[in-house]
Design a protein around this motif. Structure first.
Motif, mmCIF file in Angstrom:
data_model
loop_
_atom_site.group_PDB
_atom_site.id
_atom_site.type_symbol
_atom_site.label_atom_id
_atom_site.label_comp_id
_atom_site.label_asym_id
_atom_site.label_seq_id
_atom_site.Cartn_x
_atom_site.Cartn_y
_atom_site.Cartn_z
ATOM 1 N N MET A 1 1.068 -1.123 0.122
ATOM 2 C CA MET A 1 0.467 0.053 0.144
ATOM 3 C C MET A 1 1.016 0.820 0.162
ATOM 4 O O MET A 1 1.903 0.863 0.535
ATOM 5 N N SER A 2 0.820 1.694 -0.680
ATOM 6 C CA SER A 2 1.645 3.020 -1.011
ATOM 7 C C SER A 2 1.246 3.998 0.202
ATOM 8 O O SER A 2 -0.115 3.864 0.745
ATOM 9 N N ALA A 3 2.496 5.628 0.553
ATOM 10 C CA ALA A 3 1.901 6.018 1.574
ATOM 11 C C ALA A 3 1.151 6.589 0.828
ATOM 12 O O ALA A 3 0.305 7.148 2.483
ATOM 13 N N GLU A 4 0.801 7.287 0.294
ATOM 14 C CA GLU A 4 0.005 8.034 0.044
ATOM 15 C C GLU A 4 -1.765 7.614 0.616
ATOM 16 O O GLU A 4 -2.519 8.445 0.993
ATOM 17 N N VAL A 5 -2.130 6.707 -0.035
ATOM 18 C CA VAL A 5 -3.238 5.968 0.768
ATOM 19 C C VAL A 5 -3.333 5.599 1.433
ATOM 20 O O VAL A 5 -4.165 6.495 1.341
ATOM 21 N N ALA A 6 -2.191 4.991 2.973
ATOM 22 C CA ALA A 6 -2.821 5.247 3.567
ATOM 23 C C ALA A 6 -2.573 6.534 4.891
ATOM 24 O O ALA A 6 -3.560 6.406 5.443
ATOM 25 N N GLN A 7 -2.262 7.174 3.954
ATOM 26 C CA GLN A 7 -2.314 8.884 4.452
ATOM 27 C C GLN A 7 -4.289 9.667 4.418
ATOM 28 O O GLN A 7 -4.658 9.808 5.423
ATOM 29 N N LEU A 8 -4.527 9.525 3.376
ATOM 30 C CA LEU A 8 -5.945 9.025 2.747
ATOM 31 C C LEU A 8 -6.867 8.852 3.382
ATOM 32 O O LEU A 8 -7.471 9.215 4.282
ATOM 33 N N LEU A 96 -9.366 8.934 -8.282
ATOM 34 C CA LEU A 96 -9.988 9.369 -6.385
ATOM 35 C C LEU A 96 -9.181 10.361 -5.634
ATOM 36 O O LEU A 96 -9.471 10.313 -4.672
ATOM 37 N N CYS A 97 -7.625 9.101 -5.274
ATOM 38 C CA CYS A 97 -6.976 9.544 -4.663
ATOM 39 C C CYS A 97 -6.147 10.806 -4.469
ATOM 40 O O CYS A 97 -7.463 11.750 -3.649
ATOM 41 N N ALA A 98 -6.725 12.182 -6.133
ATOM 42 C CA ALA A 98 -6.272 13.197 -5.923
ATOM 43 C C ALA A 98 -7.878 13.674 -5.438
ATOM 44 O O ALA A 98 -7.540 15.113 -5.005
ATOM 45 N N GLU A 99 -8.903 12.900 -6.037
ATOM 46 C CA GLU A 99 -9.866 13.670 -5.549
ATOM 47 C C GLU A 99 -10.157 13.811 -3.842
ATOM 48 O O GLU A 99 -10.499 15.234 -3.472
ATOM 49 N N LEU A 100 -10.096 12.940 -3.629
ATOM 50 C CA LEU A 100 -9.516 13.258 -2.446
ATOM 51 C C LEU A 100 -8.953 13.985 -1.067
ATOM 52 O O LEU A 100 -9.403 14.396 0.576
ATOM 53 N N SER A 101 -7.514 13.820 -2.054
ATOM 54 C CA SER A 101 -6.984 15.037 -1.510
ATOM 55 C C SER A 101 -7.015 15.868 -1.694
ATOM 56 O O SER A 101 -6.382 17.052 -0.273
ATOM 57 N N ALA A 102 -8.079 16.279 -2.810
ATOM 58 C CA ALA A 102 -8.353 18.017 -2.841
ATOM 59 C C ALA A 102 -9.644 18.094 -1.817
ATOM 60 O O ALA A 102 -9.705 19.263 -1.463
ATOM 61 N N MET A 103 -10.414 16.886 -1.096
ATOM 62 C CA MET A 103 -11.655 17.256 -0.471
ATOM 63 C C MET A 103 -10.670 17.514 1.293
ATOM 64 O O MET A 103 -11.872 18.729 1.754
ATOM 65 N N LEU A 104 -9.670 16.896 1.208
ATOM 66 C CA LEU A 104 -9.576 16.650 2.565
ATOM 67 C C LEU A 104 -8.882 17.797 3.415
ATOM 68 O O LEU A 104 -7.476 18.262 2.124
ATOM 69 N N PRO A 105 -8.563 18.425 5.114
ATOM 70 C CA PRO A 105 -7.808 19.177 5.041
ATOM 71 C C PRO A 105 -6.578 18.964 4.983
ATOM 72 O O PRO A 105 -6.310 17.294 5.263
ATOM 73 N N ALA A 106 -5.752 19.871 4.616
ATOM 74 C CA ALA A 106 -3.997 19.043 4.726
ATOM 75 C C ALA A 106 -3.220 19.687 5.917
ATOM 76 O O ALA A 106 -3.618 20.086 7.143
ATOM 77 N N PRO A 107 -2.859 17.999 6.290
ATOM 78 C CA PRO A 107 -2.538 17.447 7.778
ATOM 79 C C PRO A 107 -1.755 19.088 8.386
ATOM 80 O O PRO A 107 -0.478 19.042 7.131
ATOM 81 N N ALA A 108 -0.924 19.224 9.026
ATOM 82 C CA ALA A 108 -0.327 19.930 9.730
ATOM 83 C C ALA A 108 0.499 19.172 10.367
ATOM 84 O O ALA A 108 1.112 17.965 10.941
ATOM 85 N N ALA A 109 1.672 19.459 10.645
ATOM 86 C CA ALA A 109 2.879 18.911 11.446
ATOM 87 C C ALA A 109 2.363 18.608 12.694
ATOM 88 O O ALA A 109 2.366 19.989 12.830
#
Length: 141
Positions: A1-8, A96-109
């Motif tokens: 599983m990619s890190a991007e998918v896991a983060q989403l 869909l990954c890109a679509e959901l990334s745009a919907m979700l707030p960016a995670p802050a460190a």
């Protein structure tokens, strides 16, 4: 599983759980309510995006998983069931990954997100004593 998918999946989880908690199995058919909680509304939008991009069999699977999650009283189970579905779907669909990334707030460190959903729910990163319900008094030290 990619890190991007896991983060989403990790980011979307609280929204999906809140949506199921607020709307139950009707989450896929409910119209957006301007007065609805923002977290539950975003979860509903995520589920709609997943459902919309699936074929007929995939849509039936999403509906089945949502029904199962809505019937469950254990929030951690609900999160796990929805997370498995979302993880699998995102691995198959880069758009869909890109679509959901745009919907979700960016995670802050260093930011911690804590979500409570449901009547008399409480949420905290760190907590001493928490009492919910009627007729209780705080314990004396």
């Amino acid at each position: 599983m990619s890190a991007e998918v896991a983060q989403l999946v990790d980011q979307a989880g609280p929204y999906l759980t809140a949506a199921i908690g607020a709307y139950g199995a009707a989450v896929l058919t409910r119209a957006e309510d301007a007065a609805a909680d923002a977290t539950a509304t975003l979860g509903r939008r995520i589920l709609h995006a997943v459902w919309r991009r699936r074929d007929e069999a995939g849509q039936a699977e999403v509906e089945r998983v949502v029904d199962e999650a809505a019937d469950e009283q254990d929030e951690s189970y609900t999160a796990a069931v929805l997370g498995r579905l979302l993880r699998r779907v995102l691995q198959e669909d880069a758009e869909l990954c890109a679509e959901l990334s745009a919907m979700l707030p960016a995670p802050a460190a260093g930011t911690v997100t804590v979500t409570a959903s449901g009547e008399r729910s409480i949420a905290a990163q760190h907590i001493g004593t928490a009492i919910t319900g009627d007729g209780h008094t705080a314990p004396r030290p």
